[in-house]
Design a protein around this motif. Structure first.
Motif, PDB file in Angstrom:
ATOM      1  N   HIS A 209      -7.868  -5.565   9.375  1.00 22.31           N
ATOM      2  CA  HIS A 209      -8.157  -4.264   9.973  1.00 22.31           C
ATOM      3  C   HIS A 209      -8.414  -3.189   8.934  1.00 22.31           C
ATOM      4  CE1 HIS A 209      -3.838  -4.225   9.090  1.00 22.31           C
ATOM      5  NE2 HIS A 209      -3.938  -2.900   9.038  1.00 22.31           N
ATOM      6  N   ARG A 210      -8.390  -3.521   7.665  1.00 21.77           N
ATOM      7  CA  ARG A 210      -8.666  -2.582   6.596  1.00 21.77           C
ATOM      8  C   ARG A 210     -10.118  -2.686   6.148  1.00 21.77           C
ATOM      9  NH1 ARG A 210      -5.076   1.391   4.613  1.00 21.77           N
ATOM     10  NH2 ARG A 210      -2.971   0.803   5.208  1.00 21.77           N
TER      11      ARG A 210
ATOM     12  N   ALA B 160       0.820  -1.211   0.000  1.00 23.59           N
ATOM     13  CA  ALA B 160       0.000   0.000   0.000  1.00 23.59           C
ATOM     14  C   ALA B 160       0.852   1.260   0.000  1.00 23.59           C
ATOM     15  CB  ALA B 160      -0.930  -0.009   1.213  1.00 23.59           C
ATOM     16  N   ALA B 161       2.023   1.252   0.615  1.00 21.38           N
ATOM     17  CA  ALA B 161       2.877   2.443   0.696  1.00 21.38           C
ATOM     18  C   ALA B 161       4.321   1.988   0.841  1.00 21.38           C
ATOM     19  CB  ALA B 161       2.462   3.328   1.878  1.00 21.38           C
ATOM     20  N   PRO B 162       5.254   2.851   0.503  1.00 16.97           N
ATOM     21  CA  PRO B 162       6.669   2.475   0.685  1.00 16.97           C
ATOM     22  C   PRO B 162       6.963   2.155   2.152  1.00 16.97           C
ATOM     23  CG  PRO B 162       6.480   4.407  -0.703  1.00 16.97           C
ATOM     24  CD  PRO B 162       5.136   4.170  -0.170  1.00 16.97           C
TER      25      PRO B 162
ATOM     26  N   VAL C  38       2.865  -0.046   6.192  1.00 15.31           N
ATOM     27  CA  VAL C  38       1.601  -0.523   5.638  1.00 15.31           C
ATOM     28  C   VAL C  38       1.899  -1.650   4.678  1.00 15.31           C
ATOM     29  CG1 VAL C  38      -0.476   0.049   4.344  1.00 15.31           C
ATOM     30  CG2 VAL C  38       0.551   1.766   5.853  1.00 15.31           C
ATOM     31  N   GLY C  39       1.172  -2.752   4.856  1.00 15.87           N
ATOM     32  CA  GLY C  39       1.374  -3.901   3.987  1.00 15.87           C
ATOM     33  C   GLY C  39       0.197  -4.112   3.054  1.00 15.87           C
ATOM     34  N   SER C  40      -0.484  -5.236   3.212  1.00 18.34           N
ATOM     35  CA  SER C  40      -1.560  -5.606   2.310  1.00 18.34           C
ATOM     36  C   SER C  40      -2.819  -4.795   2.582  1.00 18.34           C
ATOM     37  CB  SER C  40      -1.876  -7.098   2.452  1.00 18.34           C
ATOM     38  OG  SER C  40      -2.996  -7.443   1.695  1.00 18.34           O
ATOM     39  N   LEU C  41      -3.523  -4.480   1.493  1.00 16.60           N
ATOM     40  CA  LEU C  41      -4.804  -3.784   1.624  1.00 16.60           C
ATOM     41  C   LEU C  41      -5.952  -4.736   1.964  1.00 16.60           C
ATOM     42  CD1 LEU C  41      -4.517  -1.339  -1.401  1.00 16.60           C
ATOM     43  CD2 LEU C  41      -4.289  -0.787   1.013  1.00 16.60           C
TER      44      LEU C  41
END
Length: 286
Positions: free
Chosen positions: A161-162, A143-145, A154-157
């Motif tokens: 919790h997303r 999701a972001a660097p 930030v990892g997986s979308l």
């Protein structure tokens, strides 16, 4: 007067000449297997024997009832009887003797609860399902660097919790059925039948028969007998009965092989024919 009860040879009663009132009181008590006629006969025999042989003030006569007597020695051995009624008119036609082990078992709420839970577990479909993070649709990119923007990593979308992510530890299709010993199942059925019999909610009919498959005919019988909620247990498949009751929400129809605890307890009145009674006695006597 003293009373000694022997489970093999029956009760032994020692009666003096002045104990007629005590003997009659014992005969009329609910714990006694003696009838009033037997008490008077014993008292008469005792009085005549004592007056002809020895003085009544010093000797007592002992009378022992034999186990081979025609009357039962214990109230637990007395047979259960019920009326066989006409299905349409509810008039008594004959008497039927019921096995006490099947229709006279003591109430065990814990056994009924275990059997009902076991049956309801088996009725659950178990088709509920949710999507996890690997099942939901979405991109797999990061999701972001990882570094450089001064915020948390930030990892997986599709993380739980997303928003729009997968469900963590959600339900999946599974079998909810549990195990219960066969003897406990049979014991629960005996207790359910005994409870209905004890509460006068068991109606035994000679035959479950209808002239037509119209619902109004069965409704007339139901209103005539006052059966608001009823389970009809038939000895065989009855097409007319099934078609006449399929639109009635407070009426269930079952064959004798499929009678179970949940159906018996669900309805207020249980109606079964003579053949169903004998089949259940044969099935549950072991």
């Amino acid at each position: 007067m003293y009373i000694h009860v022997d489970i093999w040879n029956g009760p032994t009663i020692a009666v003096g000449t002045n104990n007629q009132a005590g003997l009659k009181a014992f005969a009329t008590s609910r714990f006694s297997t003696f009838t009033t006629a037997r008490a008077e006969a014993i008292d008469t025999t005792t009085t005549s024997d004592s007056s002809s042989t020895v003085p009544p003030t010093t000797t007592t006569t002992t009378t022992t009832t034999s186990s081979s007597h025609s009357e039962p020695l214990s109230p637990f051995h007395t047979p259960l009887q019920a009326w066989i009624r006409d299905f349409k008119t509810n008039e008594p036609k004959d008497l039927i003797e019921l096995q006490r082990k099947v229709f006279g078992a003591p109430l065990r709420k814990d056994i009924l609860h275990r059997v009902v839970v076991w049956q309801r577990d088996a009725e659950r479909q178990g088709t509920q399902s949710t999507k996890g993070r690997s099942d939901v649709s979405g991109t797999t990119r990061k999701a972001a660097p990882q570094k450089g923007r001064g915020a948390a990593r930030v990892g997986s979308l599709r993380a739980p919790h997303r928003r729009g992510g997968g469900i963590a530890f959600g339900p999946k299709p599974r079998d909810h059925s549990s195990e219960l010993p066969r003897k406990v199942q049979e014991m629960g059925l005996r207790i359910a039948l005994s409870t209905k019999f004890a509460q006068d909610q068991l109606v035994i009919v000679d035959e479950v028969a209808l002239d037509s498959h119209k619902t109004r005919e069965f409704e007339a019988i139901q209103q005539r007998h006052g059966w608001d909620s009823v389970l009809v247990v038939a000895s065989k498949e009855n097409e007319k009965l099934w078609r006449a009751t399929r639109n009635l929400q407070q009426v269930d129809v079952s064959v004798m092989q499929e009678a179970d605890v949940l159906r018996l307890l669900k309805r207020q009145v249980v109606v079964m024919d003579r053949q169903s009674v004998r089949f259940l006695e044969k099935k549950l006597k072991a």
